[in-house]
Scaffold this active site. Structure first.
Site, mmCIF file in Angstrom:
data_model
loop_
_atom_site.group_PDB
_atom_site.id
_atom_site.type_symbol
_atom_site.label_atom_id
_atom_site.label_comp_id
_atom_site.label_asym_id
_atom_site.label_seq_id
_atom_site.Cartn_x
_atom_site.Cartn_y
_atom_site.Cartn_z
ATOM 1 N N ASP A 83 -32.076 3.732 15.070
ATOM 2 C CA ASP A 83 -30.842 4.674 15.911
ATOM 3 C C ASP A 83 -30.052 3.979 16.617
ATOM 4 O O ASP A 83 -30.489 2.771 17.058
ATOM 5 C CB ASP A 83 -31.986 5.621 16.798
ATOM 6 C CG ASP A 83 -31.084 6.855 17.102
ATOM 7 O OD1 ASP A 83 -29.955 6.853 16.863
ATOM 8 O OD2 ASP A 83 -31.701 8.022 17.831
ATOM 9 N N GLU A 97 -31.917 16.205 15.556
ATOM 10 C CA GLU A 97 -32.554 15.305 16.653
ATOM 11 C C GLU A 97 -32.000 15.605 17.956
ATOM 12 O O GLU A 97 -32.644 15.393 19.167
ATOM 13 C CB GLU A 97 -32.414 13.698 16.192
ATOM 14 C CG GLU A 97 -32.864 12.796 17.042
ATOM 15 C CD GLU A 97 -32.085 12.163 18.068
ATOM 16 O OE1 GLU A 97 -32.732 11.611 18.964
ATOM 17 O OE2 GLU A 97 -30.878 12.639 18.142
#
Length: 356
Positions: free
Chosen positions: A244, A190
Site C-alpha cells: 500500500d 478498503e
C-alpha cells in the site's frame, strides 16, 4: 488505512524489545514457512538476470504510458468507469497468464447505503497445497472537492502485482514444485466512506477473510473437483504480502508485524544485495525502527486476527499526498517504482525458489 503511533520512552522500548523477541520466537516455532531464509537463495548471476529483465520490461510501469500502470492512474471510486476498467485490466492480464480468476461479490451496508463490492482473486496452480499471497486494494477513496486518483493509494501496488505476474510468468510456468503457488488478491472497499472505523473500512478484506475461514476459494474447488472435502482457503495461505502507498519519492518501509519480522529482515538483506550490485538506487527497508513499534490499520487486519502471517509493506511516514487530490501521477517517482518492482520480483522468485 489508519495510523496509530506508540509513544515509547527509551527504557520502555528496551523492555518491549526483549518481550517482542521472545514473542517472535514463539510465533515462528508454530509457523513453518516454506523458505524462511530466502535472501540468498538466488546467486549473483540469477539476480543479474532478474535485474536485466526488469530493465527491459520497465516500460510496463511507465507513469505516462505504461500498459500496467497508466490505465489505473484514474479515479477508481466504486462503480465508476475507472473502477470497471481496473477490474478488466486485472482479470484480462492475469487470465491471459493462466491464473484462475475468482470473484468474491457481495453487498454490504455502508454510511452511504448498501453497496455492491467485488474482491478479485487470481491463483496460479490452485491445486497446490500452500499459497504465497500478494495483495493490494484497487478502489480509490471518495474525496470531496475533486476526483481523487490515489496513485500511491493503491494504483502503483496494483500495477506492481501485475508486473510481478507478467515479468515472472515464464519462470512460474516452469516451476516444478507444486507444493506452493502464487495467489493474488485485489481488495475492494478498503477506504472509509466517512470516518475510518472498524465498520467503515476494509469491507472487502473483512468479507474475504470470513469467507475463506470457512470455505475454499472457488478456483481451488474447481482444480480439486475429484475431492469430496475441501479445506478452508485460509489453511492454504502460508504468507500474505500486503502492499500500500507505494511510489512516492520518500518511501521507507518498517517491519510492522512481529511474527514476520525475520522475513522482513530477509527482504532487507535481499535488497542490500540488489543495491550492492547497483541494480537499485537506494535502500527502502527501514531496519532502524524496531519491529512492531508502530501499527497501521489496513486490509491485513482480518487475516492477522485469524493467525495468517502478513508482511505489510506500507511506508512510514505516509506519503505527503496521502488522501489528497494531489495523489496523482505527478506525485510518483519513476525510480522508486522501478526499484520496488525489482525488489518484489526478486522476493517472489527467491521465496518460490524459481529457476531463474
Amino acid at each position: 488505512m489508519n495510523l496509530n503511533w506508540l509513544s515509547l520512552q527509551l527504557l520502555a522500548l528496551t523492555l518491549w524489545a526483549v518481550v517482542a523477541q521472545a514473542t517472535l520466537q514463539d510465533e515462528l516455532r508454530v509457523r513453518a514457512f516454506s523458505n524462511p531464509h530466502f535472501a540468498n537463495v538466488l546467486n549473483d548471476n540469477q539476480l543479474k538476470r532478474l535485474a536485466s529483465t526488469a530493465r527491459k520490461e520497465s516500460s510496463w510501469l511507465d507513469i505516462k504510458k505504461g500498459e500496467l500502470l497508466s490505465p489505473v492512474l484514474v479515479p477508481r471510486q466504486i462503480g465508476s468507469p475507472g473502477y470497471r476498467a481496473t477490474q478488466d485490466l486485472i482479470v484480462t492480464t492475469l487470465g491471459q497468464l493462466g491464473y484462475a480468476i475468482s470473484w468474491d461479490n457481495f453487498t454490504t451496508a455502508t454510511p452511504m447505503g448498501d453497496i455492491k463490492m467485488s474482491n478479485i482473486i487470481a491463483t496460479k496452480n490452485p491445486s497446490a497445497a500452500k499459497r504465497l499471497v500478494l495483495a493490494a486494494h484497487y478502489e480509490s477513496k471518495i474525496v470531496p472537492g475533486g476526483e481523487f486518483i490515489g496513485a500511491t493509494d493503491s494504483a502503483v501496488p496494483v500495477a506492481m502485482i501485475l508486473d510481478i505476474a507478467k515479468g515472472l510468468a515464464g519462470l512460474i510456468d516452469k516451476q516444478t514444485d507444486s507444493d506452493i503457488s502464487l495467489q493474488m488478491v485485489f481488495f475492494d472497499g478498503e477506504e472509509a466512506f466517512e470516518k475510518w472505523t472498524s465498520t467503515d473500512s476494509i469491507y472487502g478484506a473483512r468479507h474475504l477473510a470470513e469467507f475463506w475461514e470457512h470455505n475454499p476459494d472457488p478456483a481451488t474447488v474447481a482444480a480439486l473437483s475429484g475431492a469430496t472435502e475441501h479445506r478452508p482457503e485460509l489453511e492454504r495461505v502460508e504468507l500474505m504480502v500486503l502492499m500500500d502507498l507505494i511510489g512516492a519519492p520518500d518511501n521507507m518501509f518498517p517491519a510492522l508485524q512481529i511474527p514476520t519480522a525475520d522475513l522482513f529482515t530477509q527482504l532487507s538483506e535481499l535488497e542490500k544485495r540488489l543495491h550492492g550490485a547497483e541494480y537499485t538506487s537506494r535502500l527502502y527497508m527501514n531496519t532502524a525502527m524496531p519491529p512492531g513499534a508502530a501499527s497501521v490499520e489496513d486490509d491485513h487486519l482480518p487475516f492477522v486476527e485469524r493467525d495468517i502471517p502478513v508482511l505489510h509493506l506500507i511506508p512510514m511516514p505516509f506519503p505527503k499526498v496521502w488522501h489528497k487530490l494531489s495523489d496523482n501521477a505527478e506525485a510518483l517517482d519513476a525510480t522508486v517504482i522501478a526499484d520496488m518492482s525489482l525488489i518484489m520480483r526478486s522476493f517472489v522468485a527467491s521465496y518460490l525458489r524459481l529457476h531463474v
